[in-house]
Motif scaffolding. Structure first.
Motif, mmCIF file in Angstrom:
data_model
loop_
_atom_site.group_PDB
_atom_site.id
_atom_site.type_symbol
_atom_site.label_atom_id
_atom_site.label_comp_id
_atom_site.label_asym_id
_atom_site.label_seq_id
_atom_site.Cartn_x
_atom_site.Cartn_y
_atom_site.Cartn_z
ATOM 1 N N VAL B 241 0.804 -1.324 -0.128
ATOM 2 C CA VAL B 241 -0.048 0.047 0.038
ATOM 3 C C VAL B 241 0.911 1.206 0.081
ATOM 4 O O VAL B 241 0.578 2.175 -0.760
ATOM 5 C CB VAL B 241 -0.788 -0.022 1.303
ATOM 6 N N PHE B 242 1.939 1.112 0.887
ATOM 7 C CA PHE B 242 2.766 2.327 0.967
ATOM 8 C C PHE B 242 3.496 2.628 -0.282
ATOM 9 O O PHE B 242 3.799 3.848 -0.922
ATOM 10 C CB PHE B 242 3.765 2.200 1.992
ATOM 11 N N VAL B 243 4.218 1.507 -1.065
ATOM 12 C CA VAL B 243 4.721 1.795 -2.193
ATOM 13 C C VAL B 243 3.852 2.366 -3.326
ATOM 14 O O VAL B 243 4.104 3.206 -3.863
ATOM 15 C CB VAL B 243 5.222 0.303 -2.831
ATOM 16 N N ALA B 244 2.487 1.829 -3.315
ATOM 17 C CA ALA B 244 1.545 2.312 -4.257
ATOM 18 C C ALA B 244 1.268 3.782 -3.913
ATOM 19 O O ALA B 244 1.154 4.641 -4.928
ATOM 20 C CB ALA B 244 0.339 1.653 -4.322
ATOM 21 N N ALA B 245 1.245 4.118 -2.890
ATOM 22 C CA ALA B 245 1.024 5.600 -2.302
ATOM 23 C C ALA B 245 2.229 6.847 -2.696
ATOM 24 O O ALA B 245 1.834 7.560 -3.272
ATOM 25 C CB ALA B 245 0.837 5.399 -0.954
ATOM 26 N N ALA B 246 3.346 6.133 -2.505
ATOM 27 C CA ALA B 246 4.513 6.767 -3.182
ATOM 28 C C ALA B 246 4.324 7.110 -4.580
ATOM 29 O O ALA B 246 4.558 7.998 -5.055
ATOM 30 C CB ALA B 246 5.723 6.307 -2.715
#
Lengths: 246, 404
Positions: B241-246
């Motif tokens: 999720v964090f990788v996608a958010a970045a």
């Protein structure tokens, strides 16, 4: 001590009297007043704002007298690599992409009214003097180079190596940032910056230095009648350096 | 959840001493590099008057982002009440402190005058985002230390959710400050964007969690601590999720620039014609640091393997480092537009260079690695001195009723 403080006052009085006499006896000849340098025992005030007008039409592409004068005045020595050399003033050649017209002009610290370098400096080492000259206090500069990131004119240099043979009136130091200081040591004595003097001596008269707040100074008189521009005027930093004919 | 038992590292194994020894040597090498940069000046680095921030800044910001991001694991436990993560809170807070110290050490040692640190700590210009950051970083260290104390001291445990909330809010402000170092640079086309702050926050979350997963795996492998699949599965999905958010913020940043005509030049430079920067953006950040980890994390077969999770975390770190290189160096390599509408035909100061070149010197890399080694050394020592690690992270030791 008293002797020291009275002498300049007497000198100032005589200078003022001479100027007054000149204006009285030769009306119409002396159209502008000479901006007065402050006495050494008085702090600078915002009554003055030092500025520079560069007439690009008078600046020739092969001439770099201003750059040479700056180099000598401030003891800017050669660097190990050109990429790390300090440049307080540089000559730039430009071509209008639309019209093809070519220009040659010197670029130096623009001494902004709202200097981004002073805004970002964490310690306040980069600051604007009351009379508009933007300076670096080498004693509290920590060498973070944030001001160089912030300057829109690439006017600043970081000192990458040990310096020798420095000029006592223009202290510099490894690990600190520096830029054109309008030859503040000369300005405080009522003289023009070295680049302006060199330009005049070369016969180009492309640079005028003076007090922007004095409506009768040579620079103010000229700015009233010629069209001038500021570099990156869109940023609204209100630089003290203006260009005519660009 | 059962009362968790925490323990110190035994710290007698050859592996432990090996890690201590190697990190101590790397710290010494980093300090040696800093000494040389101080003694000879920055002439021995690849940094110039065109590229004024170089490799040390990438390492430093990488560590600072990871520091604020790694605290998120503790925040999920105390702020968002996901008790599943609570046992990891101590390690998370410890890493937040050690990673930040490592990052700040690099920043300070890269200064032209590291000896004037006291000046930086006592003379402030409050209009400078850098000055704010000095407060934010120091405040972060104090707040997280208190948070950690409240977590570890039984008598203070009732206050620890409050401390957790303060630390969580502080870390958001801190990363906003880090992003704004670039966001507030009005003169440079690659920066001067408010989105830098949320982009850096998203990046900090992914870098922090990736670092946390790796350190957790290393610790548990070294100490043979039982580590349940559940405790790995959740952070792994969250990492996705964090990788996608970045990625979302990177996308928004570039789309905005592509819309603004005056920024087409810098966009073309980064996305198409920028050589190493273009390569690092597409290959380093997008392929290695975003797409591959997302596949490893979300592919139903691939994500079952612990090796793949480890690999995904490593790739996220490589991707984040690449993106920071593109942002920090690429943004400076593209020349300033001092004369809009004009072509610079000649200059005594590289205004006419289409690109400013930069080749980092080994001193800079030594200093950067030295900073990472400081974080590793401090963490390794702290784990032996105080009980940061849960004795067991086996799924059975976490009450299944409270798994959420």
């Amino acid at each position: 001590m008293n002797e020291e403080t009275t002498t300049p006052n007497r000198r100032d009085f005589l200078k003022n009297a001479a100027a007054l006499a000149g204006i009285t006896v030769a009306p119409g000849i002396l159209l502008y007043s000479v901006s007065q340098a402050k006495p050494a025992d008085q702090s600078v005030t915002s009554e003055q704002r030092w500025g520079m007008l560069i007439d690009v039409t008078q600046c020739t592409s092969g001439c770099d007298e201003c750059v040479k004068a700056c180099t000598v005045e401030h003891g800017l020595t050669e660097a190990t690599r050109p990429e790390i050399a300090a440049h307080w003033i540089r000559k730039v050649g430009l071509r209008d992409k639309q019209t093809g017209q070519e220009y040659s002009l010197p670029v130096l610290c623009q001494h902004c009214e709202h200097p981004p370098c002073a805004d970002v400096c964490p310690t306040g080492a980069s600051f604007k003097r009351a009379d508009g000259i933007v300076l670096v206090d080498k004693h509290i500069c920590i060498g973070c180079r944030y001001c160089m990131m912030a300057c829109p004119y690439k006017a600043r240099s970081f000192i990458h190596e040990t310096l020798e043979n420095q000029k006592p009136y223009s202290p510099r130091g490894k690990g600190t940032v520096e830029s054109c200081n309008f030859c503040v040591h000369r300005v405080d004595k009522g003289k023009n910056p070295a680049c302006v003097e060199a330009c005049q001596q070369a016969g180009h008269e492309a640079m005028i230095f003076g007090d922007l707040n004095d409506p009768y100074s040579k620079i103010s008189e000229k700015l009233k009648i010629v069209k001038s521009t500021a570099l990156r005027a869109d940023m609204r930093l209100n630089p003290g350096v203006r260009y005519q004919g660009l | 959840m059962k009362n968790m038992v925490y323990r110190e590292l035994e710290g007698n194994s050859p592996g432990y001493y090996g890690l201590l020894g190697i990190s101590a040597i790397l710290v010494a090498l980093g300090l040696f590099a800093a000494y040389n940069m101080e003694h000879h000046g920055h002439v021995i680095t690849g940094m110039t008057n065109q590229i004024v921030w170089g490799m040390p800044h990438i390492f430093a910001i990488f560590l600072i982002l990871a520091a604020s991001g790694v605290l998120n694991v503790a925040s999920i436990g105390s702020v968002f009440r996901k008790t599943f993560y609570s046992p990891l809170g101590r390690l998370s807070a410890l890493l937040a402190i050690t990673l930040l110290i490592g990052g700040l050490s690099i920043l300070v040692l890269d200064l032209g005058h590291p000896d004037r640190l006291l000046v930086a700590m006592t003379t402030y210009n409050f209009k400078s985002i850098f000055a704010w950051n000095i407060y934010l970083y120091n405040g972060f260290l104090v707040i997280v230390a208190v948070y950690l104390w409240f977590m570890m001291e039984r008598r203070m445990q009732r206050y620890y959710p409050v401390a957790g909330l303060v630390a969580f809010i502080w870390r958001l402000i801190l990363t906003t400050g880090t992003g704004s170092i670039f966001g507030f640079l009005v003169a440079r086309e690659a920066y001067n964007a408010a989105i830098m702050a949320p982009l850096f926050i998203a990046l900090s979350l992914s870098l922090g969690l990736a670092a946390f997963i790796l350190i957790l795996l290393t610790d548990c492998t070294e100490t043979h601590c039982p580590l349940g699949e559940g405790i790995l599965h959740r952070p792994k999905s969250l990492l996705g999720v964090f990788v996608a958010a970045a990625f979302y913020f990177v996308l928004a940043y570039h789309f905005t620039n592509l819309y603004i005509t005056e920024r087409h030049g810098i966009e073309y430079f980064i996305l198409v014609g920028g050589g190493i920067y273009t390569f690092l953006f597409w290959g380093g950040y997008l392929l290695i640091g975003t797409l591959l980890p997302l596949i490893l994390i979300y592919h139903p077969q691939l994500n079952q393997s612990r090796k793949n999770i480890t690999l995904a975390a490593v790739l996220v770190l490589i991707g984040g480092f690449s993106l920071l290189y593109v942002i920090i160096i690429g943004g400076q390599a593209y020349p300033l537009d001092i004369f809009p509408g004009m072509e610079v035909t000649a200059s005594g100061f590289f205004d006419n260079s289409p690109v400013h070149s930069y080749v980092p010197s080994h001193w800079e890399i030594m200093l950067g690695i030295g900073g990472i080694a400081i974080s590793v050394l401090l963490t390794t020592l702290a784990l032996k001195i105080l009980p940061f690690l849960p004795a067991s992270l086996a799924d059975a030791d976490l009450d299944p009723q409270l798994l959420d």
